[in-house]
Design a protein around this motif. Sequence first.
Motif, PDB file in Angstrom:
ATOM      1  N   ASP A  30       0.834  -1.200   0.000  1.00  0.00           N
ATOM      2  CA  ASP A  30       0.000   0.000   0.000  1.00  0.00           C
ATOM      3  C   ASP A  30       0.872   1.256   0.000  1.00  0.00           C
ATOM      4  OD1 ASP A  30      -2.404   1.425   0.015  1.00  0.00           O
ATOM      5  OD2 ASP A  30      -2.464   1.509   2.216  1.00  0.00           O
ATOM      6  N   ASP A  94       0.215   6.879   3.768  1.00  0.00           N
ATOM      7  CA  ASP A  94       0.029   5.605   4.468  1.00  0.00           C
ATOM      8  C   ASP A  94       0.621   5.616   5.880  1.00  0.00           C
ATOM      9  OD1 ASP A  94      -1.204   3.072   4.426  1.00  0.00           O
ATOM     10  OD2 ASP A  94       0.691   2.072   3.992  1.00  0.00           O
ATOM     11  N   HIS A 121      -5.063   6.308   6.080  1.00  0.00           N
ATOM     12  CA  HIS A 121      -6.271   5.665   6.619  1.00  0.00           C
ATOM     13  C   HIS A 121      -6.066   5.070   8.021  1.00  0.00           C
ATOM     14  CE1 HIS A 121      -5.295   1.328   5.159  1.00  0.00           C
ATOM     15  NE2 HIS A 121      -4.185   2.031   5.125  1.00  0.00           N
ATOM     16  N   HIS A 122      -5.030   5.513   8.741  1.00  0.00           N
ATOM     17  CA  HIS A 122      -4.822   5.017  10.110  1.00  0.00           C
ATOM     18  C   HIS A 122      -5.520   5.902  11.130  1.00  0.00           C
ATOM     19  CE1 HIS A 122      -1.506   3.111   7.892  1.00  0.00           C
ATOM     20  NE2 HIS A 122      -1.722   2.113   8.724  1.00  0.00           N
ATOM     21  N   THR A 141      -4.601   3.277   1.608  1.00  0.00           N
ATOM     22  CA  THR A 141      -4.210   4.615   1.163  1.00  0.00           C
ATOM     23  C   THR A 141      -4.292   4.685  -0.365  1.00  0.00           C
ATOM     24  OG1 THR A 141      -2.819   4.894   3.095  1.00  0.00           O
ATOM     25  CG2 THR A 141      -2.346   6.332   1.232  1.00  0.00           C
ATOM     26  N   ASP A 173      -3.521  -4.429   0.899  1.00  0.00           N
ATOM     27  CA  ASP A 173      -4.102  -4.008   2.182  1.00  0.00           C
ATOM     28  C   ASP A 173      -5.451  -4.662   2.487  1.00  0.00           C
ATOM     29  OD1 ASP A 173      -2.064  -2.470   3.239  1.00  0.00           O
ATOM     30  OD2 ASP A 173      -3.378  -0.798   3.760  1.00  0.00           O
TER      31      ASP A 173
HETATM   32 MN    MN Z   1      -2.209   1.005   4.281  1.00  0.00          MN
END
Ligand code: MN
Length: 340
Positions: A30, A94, A121-122, A141, A173
């Motif tokens: 990713d 990411d 996206h965390h 991501t 991912d």
């Molecule tokens: Mn990721």
Amino acid sequence: MKKEQLSKLKSFLSTPKNIAIIGHKGPDGDAVGSILALSLYLKKLNHNTTVIVPNDFPDFLKWMPQSESILIYEKEKIQVETSLNDADLIFTLDFNSLSRVGDDLKQVLEKSEVPFAMIDHHQLPEPYATYQYSDVTICSTAQMVYHFIEMMNNLSLLDKDIATCIYTGIMTDTGSFRYSSTTATTHKVVAHLIEQGINNAAIHQAVFDTNSPERMQLLGVALQNLVILDEFNTAYITLSQEELDKHNFQKGDTEGFVNYGLSIKNIKFAAIFIEHKQEGLIKISFRSIGDFNVNRFARNYFEGGGHNNAAGGKSKRPMKETVNQFITNLRSHKNELANE
Ligand code: MN
Ligand code: 5GP
């Protein structure tokens, strides 16, 4: 991304700029897919881009379009620092905490005075980015890079190479589209990517079916070492430096091993502990099925983080102590992990 931020970024990107794009340490499909896709897209808008990762990435990603152009900070410090000094904008992809690029590169980034743009996206993003596109509901991501291009009204610029990079990020991912993070939108995006002429079967093969015999032998060791803790519906695997050395460990060789724990009936929580003697630490991956939040578990006990069902962390203690600590921590979550 907030409307005002997006329109500011749009006007900033309306004239050619020097742009650095960075992925996280221990780059995965990713991270590499996202940075390459974004770079290829920005180049089409006549920007000058530099693509950077803190350390090397696995061979199973080295076939990707433009992957040879990626600067590896560990090997090319001066070049990376020069391009960061020359940058007008720094994209971080990411990851959402500067600590995820490693101490040395983090210091360089902290000194920079140019704006940052985050695509990630965390959970719990740190507020370092002027332009922040953060969405924890999106699987990867790479999918966010697609949506970013969409927000810029530039989907017509999508081509086979950009689509290949985005597809690789989404595929890796989502565990090949099987995790619950895979949505209808993900499949619609992927359909559009395949329409760009990408060879989806060949991408899958290049990433997953290029194992070395040593990696398969190492998987055998990992599975032999697997321990099941029935009372916590938990499985864990350990791999010592000696075991890694014996099987000529190469970057990425242990990718996905943790999932074998989760594939066992009734197991809700799986972990793998991998010794890195040189760095003096044990790197840990956590995975769960259902409600058990491994992001919180990794944050609370192992200086880590990630997502609800996939997270990572580390320990500076020896393997045995680390595993004992893990089992002690599990006791506090016995009810959450118990059978319904
Ligand atoms: Mn990721
Ligand atoms: P993996 O176990 O595959 O290394 O990582 C799983 C997820 O957790 C990824 O999304 C990764 O970015 C995140 N992650 C892994 N290690 C760490 C860590 O040490 N700190 C934080 N904050 N996140 C991590």
